[in-house]
Design a protein around this motif. Sequence first.
Motif, PDB file in Angstrom:
ATOM      1  N   PRO A  94      55.852   5.869  12.585  1.00 41.97           N
ATOM      2  CA  PRO A  94      56.374   4.557  12.989  1.00 41.97           C
ATOM      3  C   PRO A  94      56.540   3.621  11.785  1.00 41.97           C
ATOM      4  CG  PRO A  94      54.661   5.270  14.492  1.00 41.97           C
ATOM      5  CD  PRO A  94      54.643   6.240  13.345  1.00 41.97           C
ATOM      6  N   GLY A  95      57.721   3.003  11.695  1.00 45.00           N
ATOM      7  CA  GLY A  95      57.976   2.092  10.583  1.00 45.00           C
ATOM      8  C   GLY A  95      58.873   0.926  10.961  1.00 45.00           C
ATOM      9  N   ASP A  96      59.187   0.812  12.231  1.00 45.84           N
ATOM     10  CA  ASP A  96      60.119  -0.210  12.706  1.00 45.84           C
ATOM     11  C   ASP A  96      59.357  -1.306  13.446  1.00 45.84           C
ATOM     12  OD1 ASP A  96      62.392  -1.551  13.797  1.00 45.84           O
ATOM     13  OD2 ASP A  96      63.494   0.336  13.728  1.00 45.84           O
ATOM     14  N   ARG A  97      59.399  -2.536  12.910  1.00 43.87           N
ATOM     15  CA  ARG A  97      58.685  -3.679  13.488  1.00 43.87           C
ATOM     16  C   ARG A  97      57.197  -3.358  13.661  1.00 43.87           C
ATOM     17  NH1 ARG A  97      60.556  -8.121  15.203  1.00 43.87           N
ATOM     18  NH2 ARG A  97      59.017  -8.315  16.879  1.00 43.87           N
ATOM     19  N   ILE A  98      56.531  -3.197  12.545  1.00 45.70           N
ATOM     20  CA  ILE A  98      55.112  -2.864  12.533  1.00 45.70           C
ATOM     21  C   ILE A  98      54.302  -4.126  12.248  1.00 45.70           C
ATOM     22  CG2 ILE A  98      53.327  -1.483  11.438  1.00 45.70           C
ATOM     23  CD1 ILE A  98      55.394   0.130  13.063  1.00 45.70           C
ATOM     24  N   LEU A  99      53.354  -4.442  13.112  1.00 42.84           N
ATOM     25  CA  LEU A  99      52.482  -5.586  12.922  1.00 42.84           C
ATOM     26  C   LEU A  99      51.316  -5.198  12.019  1.00 42.84           C
ATOM     27  CD1 LEU A  99      51.838  -8.540  13.797  1.00 42.84           C
ATOM     28  CD2 LEU A  99      50.365  -7.537  15.562  1.00 42.84           C
ATOM     29  N   SER A 100      51.067  -6.001  10.982  1.00 46.74           N
ATOM     30  CA  SER A 100      49.945  -5.722  10.098  1.00 46.74           C
ATOM     31  C   SER A 100      49.516  -7.005   9.380  1.00 46.74           C
ATOM     32  CB  SER A 100      50.307  -4.630   9.082  1.00 46.74           C
ATOM     33  OG  SER A 100      49.169  -4.248   8.317  1.00 46.74           O
ATOM     34  N   THR A 101      48.528  -6.854   8.532  1.00 43.41           N
ATOM     35  CA  THR A 101      47.971  -7.970   7.777  1.00 43.41           C
ATOM     36  C   THR A 101      49.006  -8.554   6.825  1.00 43.41           C
ATOM     37  OG1 THR A 101      47.079  -6.245   6.313  1.00 43.41           O
ATOM     38  CG2 THR A 101      45.575  -7.228   7.909  1.00 43.41           C
ATOM     39  N   TYR A 102      48.865  -9.866   6.538  1.00 41.49           N
ATOM     40  CA  TYR A 102      49.829 -10.536   5.671  1.00 41.49           C
ATOM     41  C   TYR A 102      49.126 -11.645   4.900  1.00 41.49           C
ATOM     42  CZ  TYR A 102      54.597 -11.593   4.232  1.00 41.49           C
ATOM     43  OH  TYR A 102      55.744 -11.755   3.502  1.00 41.49           O
ATOM     44  N   LEU A 103      49.849 -12.307   4.046  1.00 40.95           N
ATOM     45  CA  LEU A 103      49.289 -13.340   3.184  1.00 40.95           C
ATOM     46  C   LEU A 103      48.698 -14.490   4.003  1.00 40.95           C
ATOM     47  CD1 LEU A 103      52.031 -13.577   0.381  1.00 40.95           C
ATOM     48  CD2 LEU A 103      49.987 -12.127   0.477  1.00 40.95           C
ATOM     49  N   GLY A 104      47.719 -15.167   3.403  1.00 41.56           N
ATOM     50  CA  GLY A 104      47.117 -16.324   4.043  1.00 41.56           C
ATOM     51  C   GLY A 104      46.235 -15.993   5.220  1.00 41.56           C
ATOM     52  N   GLY A 105      45.792 -14.744   5.322  1.00 41.22           N
ATOM     53  CA  GLY A 105      44.979 -14.332   6.453  1.00 41.22           C
ATOM     54  C   GLY A 105      45.767 -14.173   7.729  1.00 41.22           C
ATOM     55  N   ASN A 106      47.076 -14.113   7.611  1.00 37.89           N
ATOM     56  CA  ASN A 106      47.947 -14.028   8.775  1.00 37.89           C
ATOM     57  C   ASN A 106      48.331 -12.584   9.073  1.00 37.89           C
ATOM     58  OD1 ASN A 106      48.106 -16.878   9.206  1.00 37.89           O
ATOM     59  ND2 ASN A 106      49.498 -17.013   7.453  1.00 37.89           N
ATOM     60  N   TYR A 107      49.199 -12.432  10.083  1.00 37.01           N
ATOM     61  CA  TYR A 107      49.747 -11.141  10.475  1.00 37.01           C
ATOM     62  C   TYR A 107      51.247 -11.299  10.618  1.00 37.01           C
ATOM     63  CZ  TYR A 107      44.878 -10.202  11.529  1.00 37.01           C
ATOM     64  OH  TYR A 107      43.516 -10.057  11.427  1.00 37.01           O
ATOM     65  N   ALA A 108      51.996 -10.236  10.327  1.00 39.29           N
ATOM     66  CA  ALA A 108      53.448 -10.322  10.417  1.00 39.29           C
ATOM     67  C   ALA A 108      54.028  -8.960  10.756  1.00 39.29           C
ATOM     68  CB  ALA A 108      54.043 -10.825   9.101  1.00 39.29           C
ATOM     69  N   TYR A 109      55.244  -8.993  11.292  1.00 37.35           N
ATOM     70  CA  TYR A 109      55.987  -7.765  11.541  1.00 37.35           C
ATOM     71  C   TYR A 109      56.867  -7.469  10.327  1.00 37.35           C
ATOM     72  CZ  TYR A 109      54.907  -7.904  16.567  1.00 37.35           C
ATOM     73  OH  TYR A 109      54.279  -7.887  17.783  1.00 37.35           O
TER      74      TYR A 109
END
Length: 393
Positions: free
Chosen positions: A311-326
């Motif tokens: 799976p690699g399409d619209r994957i939710l994971s960790t992001y900058l600033g302690g946030n999460y992003a797709y």
Amino acid sequence: MWMLAAGIALAALAVGLVYRYLDWKAERGWAPHEPYQVIVSFEDGVTDDERKRMIRAAGCTVMDSNVHLGTYTLRSSRKMRRVLEHFNSMQGIHYAEPNYLYEATYIPDDPFLPDYQYGPQVIQAPEAWDVTVSRPDVVIAILDTGVHASHPDLATKLTAGYNFVENNEMPIDRNGHGTHVAGIAAAATDNGLGIAGIAPNTRLLPVKVLGDNGTGNLNQVANGIIYAVNSGAQIINLSLGSAASAVTLQNAVRFAADRGVILVGAAGNNGVSVPNYPAAYSEVIAVASTTMHDVRSSFSNYGMWVDVAAPGDRILSTYLGGNYAYLSGTSMAAPHVSGVAALLVSQGRSQAEARAAIQQTADPVPGTGEWWVYGRVNAAHAVRYRTAQEQQG
């Protein structure tokens, strides 16, 4: 090698350990069972000599017995169907059946997992966690833009790394790509927040080889590979690439592979069959991207130089600033496979054994044999995979 979509979502899930019988479809129609193991109960009146003769005639050896149940657990070199037919056709047999598996099903309490992380569900990571959640002595090196060290889903997972872009010991991520990749592979799991990583107990080694604009040079990438090997990483995730092959890069890849390190590379996001390096090197497991519907992502590179998909399409994971992003891309597909590799390493699998398990148990989704060789990775099947020799031994 990635495209930013938008968004973050909130959800909640009650947790626990749920014990149930796994009802997923098994090979040849049998429910999950120990390979080449059968349990036999003999009729009353069968003598010890008769019992031994019947077991020998079936080509079996005794592994265990239970006097209270009157059962014998036998190992056979024959296929399950044949050994059962043999016993059930004999006089003096009460019953014979496979040594079935009953599992404890682990459901982490990470709130985004059930509704917003289709990746772990598609590759059956929760079922794999019933077998192993990896170990802290297993390390995945994330060669990328760095990792956001204070992210609450990553802070407890990181080891000291290095920044080959600025030549210091601060692999700070100001881009977001590396932080996203790291979370997919091994975000802290069952901690009551955010997402679940594929290899929950694995540690992460951040190695910054790409600058804040998401690009890096050959020297940085090659040095990063050597550093990761010498730092003890058993798996190297390479969510980066170029259509250009290079002797330096190939030599770095071989250096790692010759020392038993598992290398996983993103196939690239140009939607073409042109090989992407380092993924296209034979020492690297090349990973294409699939959608939640198990079809090739339109942006994913493809070809018979690609080993598996994930799976690699619209994957939710960790992001900058302690946030999460797709995010979307083969960069997101690769760490799914790196996480599975970490689960396998925790079982004591060698580089070759882990690679075989990943490849041979992949699900043959549409495009297998055309877009990629083996199929879409399946974590649950991989951690239960045994070679024919292991099954007989």
